[in-house]
Design a protein around this motif. Structure first.
Motif, PDB file in Angstrom:
ATOM      1  N   ILE A   1    -138.841  28.442 -29.770  1.00  0.00           N
ATOM      2  CA  ILE A   1    -139.612  27.262 -30.428  1.00  0.00           C
ATOM      3  C   ILE A   1    -140.955  27.437 -30.142  1.00  0.00           C
ATOM      4  O   ILE A   1    -141.842  26.980 -31.023  1.00  0.00           O
ATOM      5  CB  ILE A   1    -138.939  25.953 -29.938  1.00  0.00           C
ATOM      6  CG1 ILE A   1    -139.600  24.701 -30.750  1.00  0.00           C
ATOM      7  CG2 ILE A   1    -139.330  25.385 -28.510  1.00  0.00           C
ATOM      8  CD1 ILE A   1    -138.560  24.202 -31.579  1.00  0.00           C
TER       9      ILE A   1
ATOM     10  N   ASP B   1    -146.843  17.916 -24.971  1.00  0.00           N
ATOM     11  CA  ASP B   1    -145.233  17.927 -25.168  1.00  0.00           C
ATOM     12  C   ASP B   1    -144.728  16.875 -25.959  1.00  0.00           C
ATOM     13  O   ASP B   1    -145.428  15.848 -26.063  1.00  0.00           O
ATOM     14  CB  ASP B   1    -144.946  17.717 -23.524  1.00  0.00           C
ATOM     15  CG  ASP B   1    -143.578  18.224 -23.201  1.00  0.00           C
ATOM     16  OD1 ASP B   1    -142.658  17.689 -24.073  1.00  0.00           O
ATOM     17  OD2 ASP B   1    -143.202  19.050 -22.537  1.00  0.00           O
TER      18      ASP B   1
ATOM     19  N   PHE C   1    -141.663  26.155 -14.641  1.00  0.00           N
ATOM     20  CA  PHE C   1    -140.231  26.353 -14.439  1.00  0.00           C
ATOM     21  C   PHE C   1    -139.834  27.940 -14.953  1.00  0.00           C
ATOM     22  O   PHE C   1    -140.161  28.241 -15.849  1.00  0.00           O
ATOM     23  CB  PHE C   1    -139.205  25.378 -15.148  1.00  0.00           C
ATOM     24  CG  PHE C   1    -139.546  24.023 -14.897  1.00  0.00           C
ATOM     25  CD1 PHE C   1    -139.200  23.317 -13.622  1.00  0.00           C
ATOM     26  CD2 PHE C   1    -140.385  23.294 -15.626  1.00  0.00           C
ATOM     27  CE1 PHE C   1    -139.367  22.129 -13.630  1.00  0.00           C
ATOM     28  CE2 PHE C   1    -140.604  22.180 -15.479  1.00  0.00           C
ATOM     29  CZ  PHE C   1    -140.106  21.442 -14.426  1.00  0.00           C
TER      30      PHE C   1
ATOM     31  N   LEU D   1    -148.656  21.257 -22.635  1.00  0.00           N
ATOM     32  CA  LEU D   1    -148.242  22.451 -22.316  1.00  0.00           C
ATOM     33  C   LEU D   1    -149.218  23.631 -22.597  1.00  0.00           C
ATOM     34  O   LEU D   1    -149.779  23.508 -23.775  1.00  0.00           O
ATOM     35  CB  LEU D   1    -147.100  22.807 -23.075  1.00  0.00           C
ATOM     36  CG  LEU D   1    -145.727  21.737 -23.036  1.00  0.00           C
ATOM     37  CD1 LEU D   1    -144.717  22.023 -23.922  1.00  0.00           C
ATOM     38  CD2 LEU D   1    -145.119  21.778 -21.639  1.00  0.00           C
TER      39      LEU D   1
ATOM     40  N   ILE E   1    -144.209  27.871 -33.034  1.00  0.00           N
ATOM     41  CA  ILE E   1    -145.528  27.111 -33.152  1.00  0.00           C
ATOM     42  C   ILE E   1    -146.689  28.034 -32.916  1.00  0.00           C
ATOM     43  O   ILE E   1    -147.570  27.818 -34.067  1.00  0.00           O
ATOM     44  CB  ILE E   1    -145.548  26.189 -31.678  1.00  0.00           C
ATOM     45  CG1 ILE E   1    -144.614  25.020 -31.987  1.00  0.00           C
ATOM     46  CG2 ILE E   1    -146.849  25.929 -31.400  1.00  0.00           C
ATOM     47  CD1 ILE E   1    -144.457  24.406 -30.507  1.00  0.00           C
TER      48      ILE E   1
ATOM     49  N   ILE F   1    -142.000  15.557 -25.632  1.00  0.00           N
ATOM     50  CA  ILE F   1    -141.215  14.358 -24.954  1.00  0.00           C
ATOM     51  C   ILE F   1    -141.929  14.217 -23.770  1.00  0.00           C
ATOM     52  O   ILE F   1    -141.614  14.869 -22.590  1.00  0.00           O
ATOM     53  CB  ILE F   1    -139.685  14.955 -24.497  1.00  0.00           C
ATOM     54  CG1 ILE F   1    -138.990  15.321 -25.603  1.00  0.00           C
ATOM     55  CG2 ILE F   1    -138.885  13.697 -23.788  1.00  0.00           C
ATOM     56  CD1 ILE F   1    -137.679  15.873 -25.341  1.00  0.00           C
TER      57      ILE F   1
ATOM     58  N   THR G   1    -136.182  25.130 -20.013  1.00  0.00           N
ATOM     59  CA  THR G   1    -135.447  24.840 -21.206  1.00  0.00           C
ATOM     60  C   THR G   1    -136.022  25.968 -22.439  1.00  0.00           C
ATOM     61  O   THR G   1    -135.321  26.079 -23.349  1.00  0.00           O
ATOM     62  CB  THR G   1    -135.325  23.638 -21.624  1.00  0.00           C
ATOM     63  OG1 THR G   1    -136.841  22.774 -21.877  1.00  0.00           O
ATOM     64  CG2 THR G   1    -134.873  22.673 -20.544  1.00  0.00           C
ATOM     65  N   VAL G   2    -137.254  26.142 -22.367  1.00  0.00           N
ATOM     66  CA  VAL G   2    -137.862  26.909 -23.239  1.00  0.00           C
ATOM     67  C   VAL G   2    -138.380  28.146 -22.709  1.00  0.00           C
ATOM     68  O   VAL G   2    -139.235  28.261 -21.713  1.00  0.00           O
ATOM     69  CB  VAL G   2    -139.032  26.339 -24.091  1.00  0.00           C
ATOM     70  CG1 VAL G   2    -139.649  27.333 -25.345  1.00  0.00           C
ATOM     71  CG2 VAL G   2    -138.593  24.973 -24.673  1.00  0.00           C
TER      72      VAL G   2
ATOM     73  N   HIS H   1    -149.347  14.420 -21.273  1.00  0.00           N
ATOM     74  CA  HIS H   1    -148.282  15.551 -20.840  1.00  0.00           C
ATOM     75  C   HIS H   1    -148.801  16.872 -21.897  1.00  0.00           C
ATOM     76  O   HIS H   1    -148.369  16.686 -23.057  1.00  0.00           O
ATOM     77  CB  HIS H   1    -147.151  15.156 -20.979  1.00  0.00           C
ATOM     78  CG  HIS H   1    -146.095  16.347 -20.473  1.00  0.00           C
ATOM     79  ND1 HIS H   1    -144.871  16.048 -20.230  1.00  0.00           N
ATOM     80  CD2 HIS H   1    -146.411  17.701 -20.145  1.00  0.00           C
ATOM     81  CE1 HIS H   1    -144.116  17.043 -19.900  1.00  0.00           C
ATOM     82  NE2 HIS H   1    -144.977  17.969 -19.974  1.00  0.00           N
TER      83      HIS H   1
ATOM     84  N   HIS I   1    -144.928  28.972 -20.278  1.00  0.00           N
ATOM     85  CA  HIS I   1    -145.964  27.769 -20.227  1.00  0.00           C
ATOM     86  C   HIS I   1    -145.955  26.992 -19.075  1.00  0.00           C
ATOM     87  O   HIS I   1    -145.072  27.194 -18.148  1.00  0.00           O
ATOM     88  CB  HIS I   1    -145.173  26.725 -21.248  1.00  0.00           C
ATOM     89  CG  HIS I   1    -143.768  26.358 -20.977  1.00  0.00           C
ATOM     90  ND1 HIS I   1    -142.638  27.184 -21.168  1.00  0.00           N
ATOM     91  CD2 HIS I   1    -142.984  25.194 -20.425  1.00  0.00           C
ATOM     92  CE1 HIS I   1    -141.502  26.433 -20.847  1.00  0.00           C
ATOM     93  NE2 HIS I   1    -141.857  25.345 -20.234  1.00  0.00           N
TER      94      HIS I   1
HETATM   95  P1  AMP Z   1    -139.424  23.567 -19.483  1.00  0.00           P
HETATM   96  O1  AMP Z   1    -138.228  22.871 -19.134  1.00  0.00           O
HETATM   97  O2  AMP Z   1    -140.415  23.917 -18.746  1.00  0.00           O
HETATM   98  O3  AMP Z   1    -138.834  24.670 -20.247  1.00  0.00           O
HETATM   99  O4  AMP Z   1    -140.111  22.672 -20.486  1.00  0.00           O
HETATM  100  C1  AMP Z   1    -140.087  22.783 -22.031  1.00  0.00           C
HETATM  101  C2  AMP Z   1    -140.956  21.546 -22.431  1.00  0.00           C
HETATM  102  O5  AMP Z   1    -141.216  21.818 -23.996  1.00  0.00           O
HETATM  103  C3  AMP Z   1    -140.010  20.344 -22.516  1.00  0.00           C
HETATM  104  O6  AMP Z   1    -140.862  19.359 -21.620  1.00  0.00           O
HETATM  105  C4  AMP Z   1    -139.980  19.764 -23.756  1.00  0.00           C
HETATM  106  O7  AMP Z   1    -140.030  18.434 -24.061  1.00  0.00           O
HETATM  107  C5  AMP Z   1    -141.169  20.642 -24.625  1.00  0.00           C
HETATM  108  N1  AMP Z   1    -140.802  20.965 -26.065  1.00  0.00           N
HETATM  109  C6  AMP Z   1    -139.913  21.538 -26.794  1.00  0.00           C
HETATM  110  N2  AMP Z   1    -139.973  21.415 -27.842  1.00  0.00           N
HETATM  111  C7  AMP Z   1    -141.217  21.201 -27.922  1.00  0.00           C
HETATM  112  C8  AMP Z   1    -141.950  21.042 -29.485  1.00  0.00           C
HETATM  113  N3  AMP Z   1    -141.546  21.233 -30.406  1.00  0.00           N
HETATM  114  N4  AMP Z   1    -143.351  20.294 -29.121  1.00  0.00           N
HETATM  115  C9  AMP Z   1    -143.805  20.218 -28.019  1.00  0.00           C
HETATM  116  N5  AMP Z   1    -142.978  20.377 -26.821  1.00  0.00           N
HETATM  117  C10 AMP Z   1    -141.627  20.540 -27.031  1.00  0.00           C
END
Ligand code: AMP
Length: 139
Positions: free
Chosen positions: A9, A34, A90, A44, A13, A36, A98-99, A42, A103
């Motif tokens: 994702i 972010d 992380f 990134l 972007i 969420i 999760t991504v 918050h 970042h």
């Molecule tokens: P991490 O757990 O460190 O991998 O966090 C990934 C972060 O990316 C999470 O806090 C999500 O809320 C955020 N995130 C996921 N998709 C998007 C997006 N399209 N735009 C902005 N933030 C995102």
């Protein structure tokens, strides 16, 4: 080291395939809100180098990324009226990643205000747009 998925994702972007609330960009990094937010502001900060995590980036790229974190964090803190800043990063699903595109989270913290739970879900786009405008004005 984890494999890098060029269709993750954040890669989308970077390619402009999906939108973000952009705060800052230079040749090596992009910073955006972010979707969420665990706290107001918050942010990134991501590298433009295709690295899945901390272990996949060059030392030079990591240095540039962290220099941007160091510059932006106090400005974001001031813009949202926070008292401190939590920096999170992380590596691996077991650690909460999760991504899988490197970042760094910048989380402005106000005294006595806990982090919102992740389950809170996505913020309203208008609220994010207002926060982004407030931060951009202070950069
Ligand atoms: P991490 O757990 O460190 O991998 O966090 C990934 C972060 O990316 C999470 O806090 C999500 O809320 C955020 N995130 C996921 N998709 C998007 C997006 N399209 N735009 C902005 N933030 C995102």
């Amino acid at each position: 080291m984890a494999a890098y998925d060029p269709d993750n994702i954040f890669a989308k972007i970077l390619k402009g395939e999906i939108p973000c609330h952009k705060l800052y960009e230079d040749a090596d990094t992009l910073a955006f809100l972010d979707i969420i937010p665990r706290t107001e502001g918050h942010t990134l900060v991501i590298t433009k180098e295709s690295a899945p995590d901390l272990f996949g980036i060059s030392p030079q790229g990591l240095g540039k990324l962290m220099a941007v974190v160091q510059t932006l964090a106090p400005k974001i803190k001031t813009a949202v009226g926070a008292d401190g800043v939590l920096i999170q990063q992380f590596n691996g699903a077991a650690a909460g990643q999760t991504v899988f595109h490197l970042h760094v989270h910048i989380l402005p913290i106000k005294d006595g205000v806990p982090l919102r739970p992740q389950e809170t879900g996505m913020a309203e786009p208008d609220a994010l747009a207002m926060t982004a405008e407030k931060i951009r004005a202070s950069l």
